[in-house]
Write a protein that holds these residues in place. Structure first.
Motif, mmCIF file in Angstrom:
data_model
loop_
_atom_site.group_PDB
_atom_site.id
_atom_site.type_symbol
_atom_site.label_atom_id
_atom_site.label_comp_id
_atom_site.label_asym_id
_atom_site.label_seq_id
_atom_site.Cartn_x
_atom_site.Cartn_y
_atom_site.Cartn_z
ATOM 1 N N GLU A 194 0.812 -1.219 0.000
ATOM 2 C CA GLU A 194 0.000 0.000 0.000
ATOM 3 C C GLU A 194 0.847 1.271 0.000
ATOM 4 O OE1 GLU A 194 -3.265 0.063 -0.267
ATOM 5 O OE2 GLU A 194 -3.509 -2.121 -0.200
ATOM 6 N N PHE A 213 -13.411 4.536 0.879
ATOM 7 C CA PHE A 213 -13.781 4.623 -0.535
ATOM 8 C C PHE A 213 -13.110 3.517 -1.345
ATOM 9 C CE2 PHE A 213 -14.431 8.970 0.975
ATOM 10 C CZ PHE A 213 -15.729 9.207 0.548
ATOM 11 N N GLY A 214 -13.114 2.326 -0.785
ATOM 12 C CA GLY A 214 -12.546 1.183 -1.491
ATOM 13 C C GLY A 214 -11.100 0.889 -1.164
ATOM 14 N N LEU A 215 -10.427 1.781 -0.464
ATOM 15 C CA LEU A 215 -9.033 1.552 -0.091
ATOM 16 C C LEU A 215 -8.963 0.867 1.282
ATOM 17 C CD1 LEU A 215 -7.438 4.988 -1.105
ATOM 18 C CD2 LEU A 215 -7.299 2.819 -2.342
ATOM 19 N N GLU A 216 -7.969 0.011 1.440
ATOM 20 C CA GLU A 216 -7.779 -0.687 2.709
ATOM 21 C C GLU A 216 -7.431 0.316 3.811
ATOM 22 O OE1 GLU A 216 -4.681 -3.904 4.725
ATOM 23 O OE2 GLU A 216 -4.722 -3.592 2.544
#
Length: 384
Positions: free
Chosen positions: A113, A162-165
């Motif tokens: 990430e 918003f979709g991020l880990e």
């Protein structure tokens, strides 16, 4: 009257001649600055002798005898200690810095990430550089993007959503934490310090008392105490079930502390403005906030640019104190890696500290030089 007694009047002005060779160039500078008096000569000789003794040893340790590549401590250790150095410990163990560089920048941020903080760094540079160049237009839009939009975008990129880990802030570290804490502290402390300075000079007793109390209380305690209070006591004042992220607590503590010092810097600039400036603004029929925004504050801030930058530099270095509340900034993550047994050697700690000090120096020196540039750019007396 005879021709011999007629005075001669020159009809053309002679061109200016250059100064004598001994009064210009490097030789003249040395004579004027280093060899002007016997005391200067003595100090110059002592300084050259000290540099001749120290600099070769530093260069030898930092570069010549240094180890630049390696996978563990054996590349920097002696043969007796199980290493490959036959004649004693090596110079600087830059192999340690090279192996740990990702941690020094990102801390314990997940490997897969780390593209997210990389994008934040790029966006920060893209927005900051045009703001620092006076000739680049649209400064207002640039400032809005940098100080309003970028923090929001950076939060979701770094923390997640918003979709991020989701990556919790305890995993952040290194240069990432240093820049986040210092940038937010600078962005908050300057406007808040201006408000406090104006409040301290206010004619309303209640406003003045509140600002004076805040400034004197915060300036009277060390930053380490403010950080402890923000980390330990702040949650006690929150409603049940509420919690404030540890990094946010550190940011709040640093911002509050810097704001108190910034307020006194700005107040010094306000006191330096002649009374006629206030009277001239009043004669134009300007209101209080118009007078401050258009007349007084631009002049006051220009006068105290060195003090403002000095406060910013101090704040940037003080971010290393967040390690006491278990937030590992650049210096904290470097020190944390000293406990790695794979790199335990006598030269590893000193090398890591030299690296951290150099990074801090780059940022602080850059701010200092930009301060000098802005002073000259804003001072019309330097323009030809």
């Amino acid at each position: 009257m005879s021709v011999a007694n007629t005075p001669f009047v020159r009809t053309a002005i002679l061109t200016a001649e250059p100064p004598p060779p001994g009064e210009r160039g490097a030789v003249a500078w040395v004579r004027r600055n280093l060899l002007a008096t016997p005391k200067d000569i003595l100090l110059t000789v002592l300084a050259i002798a000290a540099l001749a003794w120290v600099v070769p040893q530093l260069i030898d340790w930092l570069f010549i005898q240094a180890v630049w590549t390696g996978s563990d401590r054996t590349f920097c250790a002696t043969a007796v200690q199980g290493g490959i150095q036959p004649d004693g410990w090596s110079g600087a163990c830059w192999a340690f810095v090279n192996a740990k560089l990702d941690q020094f920048i990102f801390g314990r941020y997940p490997l897969d990430e780390r593209w997210r903080p990389t994008i934040v760094f790029i966006l920060f540079a893209v927005l900051l550089i045009p703001l620092l160049i006076p000739s680049v237009p649209r400064k207002g839009l640039n400032a809005i993007l940098l100080f309003a939009v970028l923090p929001i975008v950076s939060f979701f990129l770094l923390y997640g959503g918003f979709g991020l880990e989701v990556v919790d802030s305890p995993l952040w570290g290194g240069l990432l934490v240093t820049l986040v804490v210092s940038f937010v502290g600078m962005a908050v402390s300057l406007p808040f310090g201006i408000v406090l300075a104006l409040g301290r000079r206010s004619t309303m007793p209640v406003v003045k008392m509140v600002c004076v109390t805040f400034i004197e209380v915060i300036r009277g305690i060390p930053l380490i105490t403010v950080l402890f209070m923000a980390s330990v006591m702040l949650p006690l004042f929150l409603p049940t079930g509420w919690n404030v992220d540890k990094l946010m607590r550190a940011v709040i503590g640093v911002s509050i502390f810097a704001s108190a010092y910034m307020a006194e810097v700005i107040r010094g600039g306000l006191q330096a403005i002649p009374k006629g400036q206030y009277e001239g603004a009043d004669s134009l029929g300007l209101g209080y906030w118009q007078k401050m925004r258009l007349i007084v504050l631009p002049q006051a801030i220009k006068l105290v640019i060195p003090g403002i930058v000095n406060t910013f530099i101090g704040m940037f270095k003080d971010t290393s104190l967040v390690s006491i509340i278990s937030m590992f900034d650049l210096l904290g993550i470097v020190r944390l890696n000293f406990t790695d047994s794979n790199w335990a050697s006598s030269v590893t700690p000193l090398t890591g500290l030299v690296f951290a000090g150099f990074i801090f120096w780059i940022f602080c020196f850059g701010m200092s030089r930009y301060s000098v540039f802005m002073e000259r750019y804003l001072d019309t007396g330097h323009k030809r």
